[in-house]
Design a protein around this motif. Sequence first.
Motif, PDB file in Angstrom:
ATOM      1  N   LEU A  11       9.918   7.434   3.583  1.00 23.00           N
ATOM      2  CA  LEU A  11      11.016   8.359   3.860  1.00 23.00           C
ATOM      3  C   LEU A  11      12.222   7.930   3.039  1.00 23.00           C
ATOM      4  CD1 LEU A  11      12.398  10.606   5.518  1.00 23.00           C
ATOM      5  CD2 LEU A  11      12.855   8.867   7.273  1.00 23.00           C
ATOM      6  N   VAL A  12      12.793   8.861   2.315  1.00 23.26           N
ATOM      7  CA  VAL A  12      13.935   8.549   1.467  1.00 23.26           C
ATOM      8  C   VAL A  12      14.924   9.709   1.527  1.00 23.26           C
ATOM      9  CG1 VAL A  12      12.840   9.505  -0.604  1.00 23.26           C
ATOM     10  CG2 VAL A  12      14.604   7.739  -0.845  1.00 23.26           C
ATOM     11  N   GLN A  13      16.192   9.405   1.360  1.00 19.31           N
ATOM     12  CA  GLN A  13      17.212  10.453   1.358  1.00 19.31           C
ATOM     13  C   GLN A  13      17.243  11.171   0.015  1.00 19.31           C
ATOM     14  OE1 GLN A  13      20.937   8.619   2.445  1.00 19.31           O
ATOM     15  NE2 GLN A  13      20.461   8.697   4.622  1.00 19.31           N
ATOM     16  N   PRO A  14      17.708  12.410   0.011  1.00 20.98           N
ATOM     17  CA  PRO A  14      17.868  13.110  -1.274  1.00 20.98           C
ATOM     18  C   PRO A  14      18.694  12.275  -2.240  1.00 20.98           C
ATOM     19  CG  PRO A  14      18.163  14.633   0.541  1.00 20.98           C
ATOM     20  CD  PRO A  14      18.050  13.257   1.151  1.00 20.98           C
ATOM     21  N   GLY A  15      18.246  12.256  -3.492  1.00 17.03           N
ATOM     22  CA  GLY A  15      18.899  11.439  -4.497  1.00 17.03           C
ATOM     23  C   GLY A  15      18.343  10.035  -4.607  1.00 17.03           C
ATOM     24  N   GLY A  16      17.500   9.662  -3.678  1.00 13.15           N
ATOM     25  CA  GLY A  16      16.931   8.324  -3.688  1.00 13.15           C
ATOM     26  C   GLY A  16      15.738   8.197  -4.626  1.00 13.15           C
ATOM     27  N   SER A  17      15.139   6.997  -4.606  1.00 16.07           N
ATOM     28  CA  SER A  17      14.023   6.696  -5.506  1.00 16.07           C
ATOM     29  C   SER A  17      12.865   6.051  -4.745  1.00 16.07           C
ATOM     30  CB  SER A  17      14.477   5.724  -6.608  1.00 16.07           C
ATOM     31  OG  SER A  17      15.466   6.304  -7.418  1.00 16.07           O
ATOM     32  N   LEU A  18      11.684   6.248  -5.282  1.00 17.47           N
ATOM     33  CA  LEU A  18      10.476   5.576  -4.809  1.00 17.47           C
ATOM     34  C   LEU A  18       9.588   5.305  -6.011  1.00 17.47           C
ATOM     35  CD1 LEU A  18       9.381   7.630  -1.643  1.00 17.47           C
ATOM     36  CD2 LEU A  18      10.193   5.268  -1.645  1.00 17.47           C
ATOM     37  N   ARG A  19       8.771   4.269  -5.907  1.00 14.37           N
ATOM     38  CA  ARG A  19       7.758   4.027  -6.928  1.00 14.37           C
ATOM     39  C   ARG A  19       6.393   4.031  -6.263  1.00 14.37           C
ATOM     40  NH1 ARG A  19       6.596  -1.065 -10.986  1.00 14.37           N
ATOM     41  NH2 ARG A  19       5.859  -2.013  -9.040  1.00 14.37           N
ATOM     42  N   LEU A  20       5.563   4.958  -6.680  1.00 14.31           N
ATOM     43  CA  LEU A  20       4.201   5.042  -6.158  1.00 14.31           C
ATOM     44  C   LEU A  20       3.266   4.224  -7.037  1.00 14.31           C
ATOM     45  CD1 LEU A  20       3.932   8.833  -5.294  1.00 14.31           C
ATOM     46  CD2 LEU A  20       4.918   6.971  -3.953  1.00 14.31           C
ATOM     47  N   THR A  21       2.241   3.674  -6.395  1.00 11.04           N
ATOM     48  CA  THR A  21       1.251   2.871  -7.091  1.00 11.04           C
ATOM     49  C   THR A  21      -0.137   3.452  -6.879  1.00 11.04           C
ATOM     50  OG1 THR A  21       2.557   0.847  -6.849  1.00 11.04           O
ATOM     51  CG2 THR A  21       0.201   0.582  -7.247  1.00 11.04           C
ATOM     52  N   CYS A  22      -0.908   3.528  -7.954  1.00  8.54           N
ATOM     53  CA  CYS A  22      -2.313   3.953  -7.901  1.00  8.54           C
ATOM     54  C   CYS A  22      -3.144   2.769  -8.389  1.00  8.54           C
ATOM     55  CB  CYS A  22      -2.527   5.176  -8.775  1.00  8.54           C
ATOM     56  SG  CYS A  22      -4.252   5.680  -8.962  1.00  8.54           S
ATOM     57  N   ALA A  23      -3.745   2.071  -7.460  1.00  4.78           N
ATOM     58  CA  ALA A  23      -4.593   0.931  -7.794  1.00  4.78           C
ATOM     59  C   ALA A  23      -6.016   1.411  -7.988  1.00  4.78           C
ATOM     60  CB  ALA A  23      -4.528  -0.119  -6.687  1.00  4.78           C
ATOM     61  N   THR A  24      -6.619   1.051  -9.119  1.00  2.00           N
ATOM     62  CA  THR A  24      -7.948   1.562  -9.441  1.00  2.00           C
ATOM     63  C   THR A  24      -8.975   0.447  -9.532  1.00  2.00           C
ATOM     64  OG1 THR A  24      -7.833   1.392 -11.857  1.00  2.00           O
ATOM     65  CG2 THR A  24      -6.772   3.303 -10.847  1.00  2.00           C
ATOM     66  N   SER A  25     -10.236   0.795  -9.308  1.00  2.00           N
ATOM     67  CA  SER A  25     -11.335  -0.149  -9.462  1.00  2.00           C
ATOM     68  C   SER A  25     -12.628   0.631  -9.631  1.00  2.00           C
ATOM     69  CB  SER A  25     -11.426  -1.079  -8.244  1.00  2.00           C
ATOM     70  OG  SER A  25     -11.678  -0.324  -7.071  1.00  2.00           O
ATOM     71  N   GLY A  26     -13.651  -0.055 -10.125  1.00  2.00           N
ATOM     72  CA  GLY A  26     -14.956   0.571 -10.238  1.00  2.00           C
ATOM     73  C   GLY A  26     -15.225   1.279 -11.545  1.00  2.00           C
ATOM     74  N   PHE A  27     -14.278   1.221 -12.476  1.00  2.00           N
ATOM     75  CA  PHE A  27     -14.504   1.828 -13.785  1.00  2.00           C
ATOM     76  C   PHE A  27     -13.650   1.096 -14.818  1.00  2.00           C
ATOM     77  CE2 PHE A  27     -10.489   4.207 -14.042  1.00  2.00           C
ATOM     78  CZ  PHE A  27     -10.128   4.337 -12.707  1.00  2.00           C
ATOM     79  N   THR A  28     -13.936   1.343 -16.082  1.00  2.00           N
ATOM     80  CA  THR A  28     -13.182   0.700 -17.157  1.00  2.00           C
ATOM     81  C   THR A  28     -11.853   1.422 -17.318  1.00  2.00           C
ATOM     82  OG1 THR A  28     -15.242   0.086 -18.263  1.00  2.00           O
ATOM     83  CG2 THR A  28     -13.217  -0.002 -19.573  1.00  2.00           C
ATOM     84  N   PHE A  29     -10.819   0.794 -16.844  1.00  2.00           N
ATOM     85  CA  PHE A  29      -9.503   1.430 -16.735  1.00  2.00           C
ATOM     86  C   PHE A  29      -9.035   2.011 -18.065  1.00  2.00           C
ATOM     87  CE2 PHE A  29      -5.570   2.259 -14.716  1.00  2.00           C
ATOM     88  CZ  PHE A  29      -4.529   1.864 -15.542  1.00  2.00           C
ATOM     89  N   SER A  30      -9.254   1.283 -19.135  1.00  2.00           N
ATOM     90  CA  SER A  30      -8.754   1.712 -20.447  1.00  2.00           C
ATOM     91  C   SER A  30      -9.485   2.939 -20.984  1.00  2.00           C
ATOM     92  CB  SER A  30      -8.849   0.567 -21.450  1.00  2.00           C
ATOM     93  OG  SER A  30     -10.196   0.143 -21.588  1.00  2.00           O
ATOM     94  N   ASP A  31     -10.577   3.327 -20.341  1.00  2.28           N
ATOM     95  CA  ASP A  31     -11.342   4.496 -20.787  1.00  2.28           C
ATOM     96  C   ASP A  31     -10.925   5.781 -20.078  1.00  2.28           C
ATOM     97  OD1 ASP A  31     -14.582   2.830 -21.227  1.00  2.28           O
ATOM     98  OD2 ASP A  31     -12.808   2.968 -22.519  1.00  2.28           O
ATOM     99  N   TYR A  32      -9.961   5.691 -19.167  1.00  2.00           N
ATOM    100  CA  TYR A  32      -9.626   6.826 -18.312  1.00  2.00           C
ATOM    101  C   TYR A  32      -8.151   7.193 -18.409  1.00  2.00           C
ATOM    102  CZ  TYR A  32     -14.124   6.950 -15.954  1.00  2.00           C
ATOM    103  OH  TYR A  32     -15.460   7.097 -15.661  1.00  2.00           O
TER     104      TYR A  32
END
Length: 126
Positions: A11-32
Amino acid sequence: QVQLVESGGGLVQPGGSLRLTCATSGFTFSDYAVGWYRQAPGKECELVATITRTGRATNYADSVKGRFTISRDSAKNTVYLQMDNLKPEDTAVYYCNADPNVFRLFNRCVGGEGAWGQGTQVTVSS
């Protein structure tokens, strides 16, 4: 087994910031290439941002251009979505998805082709 795990919402107020993270596994990351999507109640799924396999090219929906930044860290097999100057209309569940062909990311929606995580809720409200 391909896995994508989203985190970082909140939950963030208007004007605020967030950083989302997508952690991956099970494949060659550099190929996707990877895309961030969002789904809000009563609204269509929206592709928010994409990043190519090399990270050299990015693309953004008009609704977030200039406010969101997608990036990737090959050492951590992780993709980030930095969201600044958040607005109430950014409220949604955010998901990531991966594909070897970045153009294929443009023709899918949450729950469709490819592996999908549980998503992370972003709520922008005062």
